[in-house]
Design a protein around this motif. Structure first.
Motif, short mmCIF file in Angstrom:
data_model
loop_
_atom_site.label_atom_id
_atom_site.label_comp_id
_atom_site.label_asym_id
_atom_site.label_seq_id
_atom_site.Cartn_x
_atom_site.Cartn_y
_atom_site.Cartn_z
N GLU A 232 86.45 -18.20 -61.78
CA GLU A 232 85.54 -19.17 -62.37
C GLU A 232 84.08 -18.75 -62.25
OE1 GLU A 232 86.48 -22.50 -59.98
OE2 GLU A 232 88.30 -23.03 -61.07
N LEU A 233 83.83 -17.57 -61.71
CA LEU A 233 82.47 -17.15 -61.42
C LEU A 233 81.62 -17.04 -62.68
CD1 LEU A 233 80.31 -16.17 -59.49
CD2 LEU A 233 81.27 -13.86 -59.66
N LEU A 234 82.15 -16.36 -63.70
CA LEU A 234 81.38 -16.17 -64.93
C LEU A 234 81.10 -17.50 -65.60
CD1 LEU A 234 80.11 -14.20 -66.91
CD2 LEU A 234 82.34 -14.02 -68.06
N PHE A 235 82.12 -18.35 -65.67
CA PHE A 235 81.93 -19.68 -66.26
C PHE A 235 80.90 -20.48 -65.48
CE2 PHE A 235 83.10 -24.20 -66.43
CZ PHE A 235 83.02 -24.42 -67.80
N PHE A 236 80.95 -20.37 -64.17
CA PHE A 236 80.02 -21.07 -63.30
C PHE A 236 78.58 -20.63 -63.56
CE2 PHE A 236 77.59 -20.34 -59.37
CZ PHE A 236 77.34 -21.65 -58.99
N LEU A 237 78.37 -19.33 -63.68
CA LEU A 237 77.02 -18.82 -63.88
C LEU A 237 76.47 -19.19 -65.25
CD1 LEU A 237 77.35 -15.26 -62.28
CD2 LEU A 237 76.23 -17.27 -61.31
N VAL A 238 77.29 -19.03 -66.29
CA VAL A 238 76.83 -19.26 -67.67
C VAL A 238 76.55 -20.74 -67.89
CG1 VAL A 238 77.44 -19.14 -70.10
CG2 VAL A 238 77.97 -17.22 -68.57
N THR A 239 77.51 -21.59 -67.56
CA THR A 239 77.32 -23.03 -67.77
C THR A 239 76.22 -23.59 -66.88
OG1 THR A 239 79.10 -23.49 -66.18
CG2 THR A 239 79.69 -23.40 -68.50
N GLY A 240 76.16 -23.14 -65.63
CA GLY A 240 75.11 -23.62 -64.73
C GLY A 240 73.73 -23.23 -65.21
N TRP B 117 74.02 -26.21 -57.48
CA TRP B 117 74.32 -24.99 -58.26
C TRP B 117 73.41 -23.84 -57.85
CZ3 TRP B 117 71.21 -22.09 -61.51
CH2 TRP B 117 71.86 -21.09 -62.23
N MET B 118 72.12 -24.13 -57.69
CA MET B 118 71.18 -23.08 -57.31
C MET B 118 71.49 -22.52 -55.93
SD MET B 118 68.56 -21.35 -58.47
CE MET B 118 67.71 -22.33 -59.71
N ALA B 119 71.89 -23.39 -55.00
CA ALA B 119 72.25 -22.93 -53.66
C ALA B 119 73.46 -22.00 -53.71
CB ALA B 119 72.53 -24.12 -52.75
N LEU B 120 74.47 -22.36 -54.52
CA LEU B 120 75.64 -21.51 -54.68
C LEU B 120 75.28 -20.18 -55.34
CD1 LEU B 120 78.37 -24.07 -55.79
CD2 LEU B 120 78.36 -22.74 -53.69
N PHE B 121 74.40 -20.26 -56.32
CA PHE B 121 73.96 -19.04 -57.01
C PHE B 121 73.26 -18.08 -56.05
CE2 PHE B 121 70.52 -16.77 -59.21
CZ PHE B 121 71.28 -16.00 -60.10
N ILE C 272 69.06 -24.93 -66.13
CA ILE C 272 67.83 -24.16 -66.28
C ILE C 272 67.35 -24.10 -67.73
CG2 ILE C 272 66.73 -21.92 -65.93
CD1 ILE C 272 67.35 -23.32 -63.35
N LEU C 273 68.22 -23.75 -68.66
CA LEU C 273 67.79 -23.46 -70.04
C LEU C 273 67.68 -24.70 -70.91
CD1 LEU C 273 69.85 -20.21 -70.70
CD2 LEU C 273 67.49 -20.42 -69.92
#
Length: 268
Positions: free
Chosen positions: A149-157, A224-228, A162-163
């Motif tokens: 789920e890492l890629l999905f987590f980064l893109v969606t988050g 989310w930012m903390a996990l990132f 942010i965006l």
């Protein structure tokens, strides 16, 4: 079967932690509201009186009177009473602003728009934060993510937190997209300079729905930012370990090569 029971128990504990965290924030907001409302009203009245006196005597005002007014003005701005052309924006300790103060305090952002002024409020803030900040850290760390789920987590988050929010800030705050993007990152990373703050534009009418959306965005965005940052630091640590191991292996290989050349000469 045992793994399924553990997973259900883990999910239940996370839900309990979420509910407990929300209740803790609501409790703190109500207590700050009760402690700070009266003195905030007194400060508002003092500012309005000083403003009225200035308008009546501004032609013959003395330097001492002007100094007193500037001191009251500075104190008022510090505690959430901001003068504008046709009046003043008054950030009272209602539940919405109290809850916003609590979340910014527990997340260690600390914009400083309003702050406790009474001795009881300041003391309560100290002990409330001593318990609340560790609770917030535990809440943020309770979120788990799998490798798939890492890629999905980064893109969606990145999109959700942010965006996309700068588009909302452009409409509600009158900022540019770059300013909204800057505010989003500075807030969610808990840097919190305080140079951009939501809800202070006198030409805008802010709804409770907007403020609720921002509160939810801030809460889950910080998680989310903390996990990132945690994932990024772990990957950098793994890269460092890999580079170190590779360097040691190269040195060992080079040393082994020298040793193989050295031993035959001794045998001869």
């Amino acid at each position: 079967m045992e793994n399924e029971d553990k997973e259900k128990l883990s999910k239940a504990s996370r839900y309990v932690l979420l509910i407990g965290f929300i209740c803790y924030c609501m409790m703190g907001a109500k207590i700050f509201q009760a402690l700070e409302t009266d003195i905030q009203e007194e400060l508002k009245l003092a500012f309005l009186d000083a403003e009225t006196n200035l308008m009546e005597t501004y032609v013959n005002i003395t330097s001492e009177e002007l100094e007193i007014f500037l001191q009251i003005l500075s104190l008022s701005i510090k505690h959430g009473i901001i003068p504008v052309r046709n009046g003043a924006i008054y950030f009272s300790w209602d539940f919405r602003n109290s809850f916003s103060f609590v979340t910014s305090t527990l997340s260690t952002i600390g914009y400083g728009l309003i702050a406790p002024r009474t001795p009881m409020g300041q003391m309560f803030c100290v002990f409330y934060s001593l318990l609340g900040i560790p609770l917030t850290i535990i809440f943020l760390q309770s979120t788990q993510i799998r490798t798939c789920e890492l890629l999905f987590f980064l893109v969606t988050g990145l999109s959700i937190f942010i965006l996309l929010p700068p588009l909302l800030f452009m409409k509600m705050e009158g900022w540019t997209y770059n300013e909204g993007l800057y505010f989003a990152f500075i807030s969610l990373s808990t840097i919190g300079f305080g140079d951009y703050i939501i809800g202070v534009n006198p030409s805008k009418n802010y709804s409770n729905i907007y403020m609720a959306i921002v509160t939810l965005w801030c809460t889950f965005g910080i998680a989310w930012m903390a996990l990132f940052f945690d994932l990024l630091s772990k990957n950098l640590e793994k890269t460092k370990i890999s580079v170190t191991c590779n360097t040691l292996w190269q040195r060992e290989r080079k040393f082994s090569g020298k040793r193989s050349h050295f031993w035959p000469s001794l045998r001869r």
